[in-house]
Design a protein around this motif. Sequence first.
Motif, PDB file in Angstrom:
ATOM      1  N   TYR A   1       0.862  -1.242  -0.066  1.00  0.00           N
ATOM      2  CA  TYR A   1       0.064   0.095  -0.013  1.00  0.00           C
ATOM      3  C   TYR A   1       0.736   1.236  -0.154  1.00  0.00           C
ATOM      4  N   MET A   2       0.240   2.420  -0.645  1.00  0.00           N
ATOM      5  CA  MET A   2       0.928   3.615  -0.648  1.00  0.00           C
ATOM      6  C   MET A   2       0.176   4.690   0.337  1.00  0.00           C
ATOM      7  N   PHE A   3       0.922   5.639   0.932  1.00  0.00           N
ATOM      8  CA  PHE A   3       0.147   6.503   1.417  1.00  0.00           C
ATOM      9  C   PHE A   3       1.281   7.581   1.560  1.00  0.00           C
ATOM     10  N   ASN A   4       0.602   8.972   2.230  1.00  0.00           N
ATOM     11  CA  ASN A   4       1.468  10.029   2.525  1.00  0.00           C
ATOM     12  C   ASN A   4       2.241  10.377   1.104  1.00  0.00           C
ATOM     13  N   THR A   5       1.479  10.207   0.120  1.00  0.00           N
ATOM     14  CA  THR A   5       2.323  10.595  -1.153  1.00  0.00           C
ATOM     15  C   THR A   5       2.107  11.965  -1.163  1.00  0.00           C
ATOM     16  N   ILE A   6       3.399  12.649  -1.586  1.00  0.00           N
ATOM     17  CA  ILE A   6       3.558  14.071  -2.030  1.00  0.00           C
ATOM     18  C   ILE A   6       2.539  14.473  -2.912  1.00  0.00           C
ATOM     19  N   GLN A   7       1.972  15.601  -2.640  1.00  0.00           N
ATOM     20  CA  GLN A   7       1.087  16.447  -3.814  1.00  0.00           C
ATOM     21  C   GLN A   7       1.757  16.551  -4.856  1.00  0.00           C
ATOM     22  N   ASP A   8       1.264  16.442  -6.207  1.00  0.00           N
ATOM     23  CA  ASP A   8       1.746  16.651  -7.453  1.00  0.00           C
ATOM     24  C   ASP A   8       2.769  15.626  -7.822  1.00  0.00           C
ATOM     25  N   VAL A   9       3.032  14.431  -7.145  1.00  0.00           N
ATOM     26  CA  VAL A   9       3.665  13.412  -7.574  1.00  0.00           C
ATOM     27  C   VAL A   9       3.114  12.391  -8.414  1.00  0.00           C
ATOM     28  N   ARG A  10       3.665  11.924  -9.418  1.00  0.00           N
ATOM     29  CA  ARG A  10       3.237  10.651 -10.073  1.00  0.00           C
ATOM     30  C   ARG A  10       4.131   9.579  -9.904  1.00  0.00           C
ATOM     31  N   ARG A  11       3.386   8.521  -9.678  1.00  0.00           N
ATOM     32  CA  ARG A  11       3.910   7.139  -9.465  1.00  0.00           C
ATOM     33  C   ARG A  11       3.695   6.224 -10.604  1.00  0.00           C
ATOM     34  N   GLY A  12       4.235   5.106 -10.514  1.00  0.00           N
ATOM     35  CA  GLY A  12       4.075   4.053 -11.602  1.00  0.00           C
ATOM     36  C   GLY A  12       5.102   4.108 -12.537  1.00  0.00           C
ATOM     37  N   PHE A  13       4.700   4.553 -13.700  1.00  0.00           N
ATOM     38  CA  PHE A  13       5.697   4.560 -14.901  1.00  0.00           C
ATOM     39  C   PHE A  13       6.409   3.259 -15.169  1.00  0.00           C
ATOM     40  N   HIS A  14       5.376   2.104 -15.467  1.00  0.00           N
ATOM     41  CA  HIS A  14       5.736   1.184 -15.631  1.00  0.00           C
ATOM     42  C   HIS A  14       4.620  -0.163 -16.238  1.00  0.00           C
ATOM     43  N   ALA A  15       4.938  -1.012 -16.422  1.00  0.00           N
ATOM     44  CA  ALA A  15       4.128  -2.232 -16.912  1.00  0.00           C
ATOM     45  C   ALA A  15       4.719  -3.632 -16.378  1.00  0.00           C
TER      46      ALA A  15
ATOM     47  N   VAL B   1      -8.698   2.918  -0.359  1.00  0.00           N
ATOM     48  CA  VAL B   1      -9.419   2.398   0.972  1.00  0.00           C
ATOM     49  C   VAL B   1      -9.679   3.793   1.548  1.00  0.00           C
ATOM     50  N   LYS B   2      -8.970   4.934   1.155  1.00  0.00           N
ATOM     51  CA  LYS B   2      -9.057   6.152   1.829  1.00  0.00           C
ATOM     52  C   LYS B   2      -8.976   7.239   0.736  1.00  0.00           C
ATOM     53  N   GLY B   3      -9.678   8.331   0.575  1.00  0.00           N
ATOM     54  CA  GLY B   3      -9.111   9.475  -0.249  1.00  0.00           C
ATOM     55  C   GLY B   3      -9.365   8.987  -1.681  1.00  0.00           C
ATOM     56  N   SER B   4      -8.474   9.520  -2.672  1.00  0.00           N
ATOM     57  CA  SER B   4      -8.771   9.269  -4.142  1.00  0.00           C
ATOM     58  C   SER B   4      -7.408   9.632  -4.576  1.00  0.00           C
ATOM     59  N   CYS B   5      -7.246   8.944  -6.024  1.00  0.00           N
ATOM     60  CA  CYS B   5      -6.143   9.085  -6.930  1.00  0.00           C
ATOM     61  C   CYS B   5      -6.750   8.833  -8.370  1.00  0.00           C
ATOM     62  N   ARG B   6      -5.858   9.138  -9.332  1.00  0.00           N
ATOM     63  CA  ARG B   6      -6.192   8.658 -10.603  1.00  0.00           C
ATOM     64  C   ARG B   6      -5.137   7.935 -11.218  1.00  0.00           C
ATOM     65  N   PHE B   7      -5.582   7.149 -12.112  1.00  0.00           N
ATOM     66  CA  PHE B   7      -4.704   5.966 -12.942  1.00  0.00           C
ATOM     67  C   PHE B   7      -4.925   6.301 -14.248  1.00  0.00           C
TER      68      PHE B   7
ATOM     69  N   VAL C   1      -0.056  -3.572 -19.420  1.00  0.00           N
ATOM     70  CA  VAL C   1      -0.520  -2.325 -19.242  1.00  0.00           C
ATOM     71  C   VAL C   1       0.270  -1.380 -18.594  1.00  0.00           C
ATOM     72  N   TRP C   2       0.572  -0.262 -19.155  1.00  0.00           N
ATOM     73  CA  TRP C   2       1.457   0.712 -18.452  1.00  0.00           C
ATOM     74  C   TRP C   2       0.559   1.737 -17.525  1.00  0.00           C
ATOM     75  N   ARG C   3       1.055   1.801 -16.657  1.00  0.00           N
ATOM     76  CA  ARG C   3       0.322   2.725 -15.539  1.00  0.00           C
ATOM     77  C   ARG C   3       0.687   3.864 -14.932  1.00  0.00           C
ATOM     78  N   GLU C   4       0.205   4.692 -14.747  1.00  0.00           N
ATOM     79  CA  GLU C   4       1.044   5.859 -13.986  1.00  0.00           C
ATOM     80  C   GLU C   4      -0.340   6.295 -13.019  1.00  0.00           C
ATOM     81  N   ILE C   5       0.210   6.796 -11.807  1.00  0.00           N
ATOM     82  CA  ILE C   5      -0.998   7.024 -10.688  1.00  0.00           C
ATOM     83  C   ILE C   5      -0.735   8.383 -10.272  1.00  0.00           C
ATOM     84  N   PHE C   6      -1.515   9.293 -10.361  1.00  0.00           N
ATOM     85  CA  PHE C   6      -1.453  10.582 -10.098  1.00  0.00           C
ATOM     86  C   PHE C   6      -2.495  11.255  -9.323  1.00  0.00           C
TER      87      PHE C   6
END
Length: 134
Positions: A36-50, A61-67, A93-98
């Motif tokens: 699990y991921m949490f405390n992600t800094i605002q404006d950070v993009r994660r993933g960048f892989h398949a 499970v809490k809050g929101s994000c976009r894939f 499937v390439w994914r980026e989370i932001f």
Amino acid sequence: MDIKLIQFQSHGDERGALVSLEESKNIPFEIKRVYYMFNTIQDVRRGFHAHQKLKQLAIVVKGSCRFMLDDGKEKIEVPLDNPSQGLFIDSLVWREIFDFSDDCVLVVLADEIYDETDYIRNYDEFIKLVNNDS
């Protein structure tokens, strides 16, 4: 690209809500890894892989994000903001989370243990692989 959102049955009353996750019932694979991921800094993009073989299910499970999901032919943005819903991410499937909310907690279930050799971290290599280019 066919996006598969899995709706989980939510049980609750005035005390709160509960969702049960069971492999081969509402999870479409055997669960071998959870992170699990949490405390992600605002404006950070994660993933960048398949992944070559790995399949995953992402649940906020809490809050929101976009894939942003990309199968090499089409790119689709998928918002996640419902803890009663999981986003199935197939292999190749390439994914980026932001766009993580301040309170975002993202849980990911995977059908295999961590294996660095399964990752495709270069987008150009990913495109060549999915388009069967040499």
